[in-house]
Design a protein around this motif. Structure first.
Motif, PDB file in Angstrom:
ATOM      1  N   ALA A  93       0.829  -1.212   0.000  1.00  0.00           N
ATOM      2  CA  ALA A  93       0.000   0.000   0.000  1.00  0.00           C
ATOM      3  C   ALA A  93       0.860   1.257   0.000  1.00  0.00           C
ATOM      4  CB  ALA A  93      -0.931  -0.019   1.213  1.00  0.00           C
ATOM      5  N   LYS A  97       0.815   4.181  -2.817  1.00  0.00           N
ATOM      6  CA  LYS A  97       0.584   5.591  -2.495  1.00  0.00           C
ATOM      7  C   LYS A  97       1.708   6.462  -3.046  1.00  0.00           C
ATOM      8  CE  LYS A  97      -0.296   8.842   1.253  1.00  0.00           C
ATOM      9  NZ  LYS A  97      -0.417   9.037   2.724  1.00  0.00           N
ATOM     10  N   MET A 102      -4.777   6.077  -4.641  1.00  0.00           N
ATOM     11  CA  MET A 102      -5.583   6.414  -3.480  1.00  0.00           C
ATOM     12  C   MET A 102      -6.558   5.278  -3.193  1.00  0.00           C
ATOM     13  SD  MET A 102      -7.810   9.361  -5.438  1.00  0.00           S
ATOM     14  CE  MET A 102      -8.734   9.811  -3.986  1.00  0.00           C
ATOM     15  N   LEU A 103      -6.951   5.144  -1.927  1.00  0.00           N
ATOM     16  CA  LEU A 103      -7.871   4.079  -1.519  1.00  0.00           C
ATOM     17  C   LEU A 103      -9.301   4.535  -1.746  1.00  0.00           C
ATOM     18  CD1 LEU A 103      -8.291   1.308  -0.165  1.00  0.00           C
ATOM     19  CD2 LEU A 103      -8.356   2.507   2.030  1.00  0.00           C
ATOM     20  N   HIS A 126      -9.190  -4.485  -1.209  1.00  0.00           N
ATOM     21  CA  HIS A 126      -8.937  -3.045  -1.198  1.00  0.00           C
ATOM     22  C   HIS A 126      -8.951  -2.548  -2.641  1.00  0.00           C
ATOM     23  CE1 HIS A 126      -7.981  -2.753   3.064  1.00  0.00           C
ATOM     24  NE2 HIS A 126      -7.191  -3.790   2.933  1.00  0.00           N
ATOM     25  N   VAL A 128      -7.955   0.288  -5.054  1.00  0.00           N
ATOM     26  CA  VAL A 128      -7.086   1.461  -5.170  1.00  0.00           C
ATOM     27  C   VAL A 128      -7.175   2.002  -6.598  1.00  0.00           C
ATOM     28  CG1 VAL A 128      -5.549   0.700  -3.339  1.00  0.00           C
ATOM     29  CG2 VAL A 128      -5.061   0.047  -5.688  1.00  0.00           C
ATOM     30  N   HIS A 130      -5.830   5.336  -9.408  1.00  0.00           N
ATOM     31  CA  HIS A 130      -4.934   6.449  -9.721  1.00  0.00           C
ATOM     32  C   HIS A 130      -5.742   7.535 -10.419  1.00  0.00           C
ATOM     33  CE1 HIS A 130      -1.517   8.789 -10.975  1.00  0.00           C
ATOM     34  NE2 HIS A 130      -0.687   7.955 -10.377  1.00  0.00           N
ATOM     35  N   TYR A 153      -4.975   2.433   7.642  1.00  0.00           N
ATOM     36  CA  TYR A 153      -5.170   3.809   8.103  1.00  0.00           C
ATOM     37  C   TYR A 153      -3.851   4.584   8.155  1.00  0.00           C
ATOM     38  CZ  TYR A 153      -6.564   7.742  11.034  1.00  0.00           C
ATOM     39  OH  TYR A 153      -6.794   8.993  11.528  1.00  0.00           O
ATOM     40  N   VAL A 155      -1.570   4.492   6.114  1.00  0.00           N
ATOM     41  CA  VAL A 155      -1.228   4.824   4.731  1.00  0.00           C
ATOM     42  C   VAL A 155      -2.261   5.776   4.135  1.00  0.00           C
ATOM     43  CG1 VAL A 155      -0.687   3.903   2.442  1.00  0.00           C
ATOM     44  CG2 VAL A 155      -0.151   2.561   4.496  1.00  0.00           C
ATOM     45  N   TRP A 156      -3.520   5.402   4.232  1.00  0.00           N
ATOM     46  CA  TRP A 156      -4.620   6.223   3.725  1.00  0.00           C
ATOM     47  C   TRP A 156      -5.640   6.439   4.842  1.00  0.00           C
ATOM     48  CZ3 TRP A 156      -3.656   1.978   0.060  1.00  0.00           C
ATOM     49  CH2 TRP A 156      -2.965   2.400  -1.099  1.00  0.00           C
ATOM     50  N   LYS A 157      -5.901   7.674   5.185  1.00  0.00           N
ATOM     51  CA  LYS A 157      -6.882   7.966   6.231  1.00  0.00           C
ATOM     52  C   LYS A 157      -8.291   7.547   5.818  1.00  0.00           C
ATOM     53  CE  LYS A 157      -3.970   9.716   9.121  1.00  0.00           C
ATOM     54  NZ  LYS A 157      -2.762   9.289   8.387  1.00  0.00           N
ATOM     55  N   ALA A 158      -8.517   7.360   4.525  1.00  0.00           N
ATOM     56  CA  ALA A 158      -9.826   6.920   4.052  1.00  0.00           C
ATOM     57  C   ALA A 158     -10.180   5.532   4.555  1.00  0.00           C
ATOM     58  CB  ALA A 158      -9.864   6.939   2.522  1.00  0.00           C
TER      59      ALA A 158
END
Length: 255
Positions: A93, A97, A102-103, A126, A128, A130, A153, A155-158
């Protein structure tokens, strides 16, 4: 007449196909060494640059070179999907990134009732994406019942609410999540509703005139297997069974 019959004289003007052939033969041929191989997944190289070098531009949404660069195995799926070992998920992940991905979504799947065998009962997918070149890749992680998985989380807060939903409905525990708790079901609900073995509870419905509807019998009545506690039978929809029409049935049968 000027020039010879072979058309080599300087005074003869070639037209049509002969002119095209002579024009194409007069173009200098580029040596093979001058054609520089360009990696397809290089974001700095566009389709026009590849075409200018005499190469066929590949589909910019193709993620096959990306999976090869990350050392991932492609899964047999309708969408581009890679199998990711659980212990490598967060590292993969982070590399995605760094490439601009992005997730978009995270889902859990219970394969306990699937028709063909699977490596493990559960899978976490997951999604992901671009935003620049529109490449999309699904990361599939296989898990046993009770096997935890690293949270994305960091890596991506989403991943916050996405992983909370999978935890709530599937029971997958995400290690490193800052606030892993239920997000959809009541706190006192035992079990996880999207598991294949979760019991489905139904309550009979009481109507004003005293009739009540039993869910299982009602479904049988809809299919015409039984009369049903409501007096409704499925063949009424096919113009049959009027002799058993209950007095509360609307005129002309069910609408």
């Amino acid at each position: 007449m000027t020039g010879g019959n072979d058309g080599s004289g300087s005074g003869e003007k070639l037209t049509g196909r002969n002119a095209s052939m002579q024009s194409s033969q007069s173009q200098p041929v580029r040596p093979v060494a001058e054609i520089r191989p360009v990696p397809v997944d290089d974001p700095s190289v566009g389709r026009h640059s590849l075409a200018a070098q005499g190469l066929n531009p590949a589909d910019p949404r193709d993620v096959t070179p990306l999976m090869a660069a990350l050392g991932l195995i492609e899964d047999d799926a309708a969408e581009p999907t890679a199998i990711v070992p659980a212990e490598q998920l967060r590292d993969i992940a982070m590399q995605l990134k760094a490439r601009g991905f992005m997730l978009m979504d995270t889902v859990g799947i219970d394969y306990s009732a699937y028709t063909s065998p699977r490596p493990k009962r559960f899978a976490v997918l997951h999604n992901v994406y671009h935003p620049d070149d529109h490449r999309r890749l699904f990361l599939r992680v296989w898990l046993h019942d009770g096997e935890p998985l690293d949270s994305l989380y960091p890596v991506w807060k989403a991943a916050n609410y996405l992983e909370r939903e999978v935890y709530d409905l599937m029971g997958v525990e995400f290690v490193g999540h800052p606030d892993l708790r239920k997000v959809l079901t009541p706190d006192d609900l035992e079990g996880h509703p999207l598991r294949k073995d979760f019991p489905l509870g139904e309550t009979p419905t009481l109507f004003r005139e005293g009739r009540f509807l039993d869910p299982a019998t009602f479904r049988a009545g809809l299919s015409g297997q039984q009369r049903g506690l409501t007096g409704y039978r499925g063949e009424l929809r096919r113009g049959q069974g009027e002799d058993r029409m209950p007095p509360v049935m609307p005129e002309g049968g069910p609408k």
